[in-house]
Write an enzyme that holds these catalytic residues in place. Sequence first.
Site, short mmCIF file in Angstrom:
data_model
loop_
_atom_site.label_atom_id
_atom_site.label_comp_id
_atom_site.label_asym_id
_atom_site.label_seq_id
_atom_site.Cartn_x
_atom_site.Cartn_y
_atom_site.Cartn_z
N GLU A 193 -19.07 -19.48 -4.43
CA GLU A 193 -20.21 -19.77 -3.23
C GLU A 193 -19.31 -21.01 -2.26
O GLU A 193 -18.74 -22.01 -1.96
CB GLU A 193 -21.11 -20.36 -3.52
CG GLU A 193 -22.55 -20.32 -2.73
CD GLU A 193 -23.05 -19.36 -1.51
OE1 GLU A 193 -21.70 -18.98 -1.21
OE2 GLU A 193 -23.71 -18.66 -2.02
N HIS A 196 -23.02 -11.60 -5.77
CA HIS A 196 -23.25 -11.56 -7.83
C HIS A 196 -24.84 -10.65 -7.81
O HIS A 196 -25.52 -10.63 -6.80
CB HIS A 196 -23.07 -11.80 -8.58
CG HIS A 196 -23.93 -13.85 -7.77
ND1 HIS A 196 -25.61 -13.99 -8.29
CD2 HIS A 196 -24.03 -14.82 -6.60
CE1 HIS A 196 -26.48 -15.02 -7.37
NE2 HIS A 196 -24.69 -15.28 -6.88
#
Length: 213
Positions: free
Chosen positions: A84, A8
Amino acid sequence: MKLYFIRHGKTEWNLEGRFQGAGGDSPLLPTAIEELHVLGNHLAKTRFDKIFSSDLSRAVKTAEIINSENQFPQEIILKEELREWKLGKLEGAKWATVAAVYPHQMHAFRHNLAQFDHSLFDAESVYQTTHRVIHFIKSLKDLEAENLLFVGHGANLTASIRTLLGYDVGSIRKNGGLSNGSVTILETTDFEKFSLLDWNNTDHLENLDTVNL
């Protein structure tokens, strides 16, 4: 089949040097949004058969921007498995502050995960964070596709991709991790053996100044 992995774009917590795992989710920086449009344009002619993204907002927004620039836009499929690393007590803490208290653990987290004691922080183990991603990726074995796109996160993707490539735990972070907005490409024919075609590529950002003119 080619597997494209994108970390990202850079967020507020990235800029502030804070841990940002599965329990933290700060907004993308305005500069990151601009950079992601450049990345999307860079990948615009690549037809992705499927686009998968972590369901955390910083990854979703990244996937949406890239998809908006693509000539063959697809539905973005959100997957919790691509989140994550779950970092427990580290979430939101500043790296420098934690490193002052746990210097050996922070060195291990960045350079030798075999020495990282996740239990100190109520975090996921290396195996837990990589296994959920790898299990999901290998579940796609029977898809009839040429290109798959995965949008995820730095610590998790670095560990998961290198595990797919056969790295042992101690060497996963040996040469550093993935940069925000980078592209990494693997290729596989059987979803058992994977070869690296490109690692942590940010060459598209060299065109950013030209785009701004």
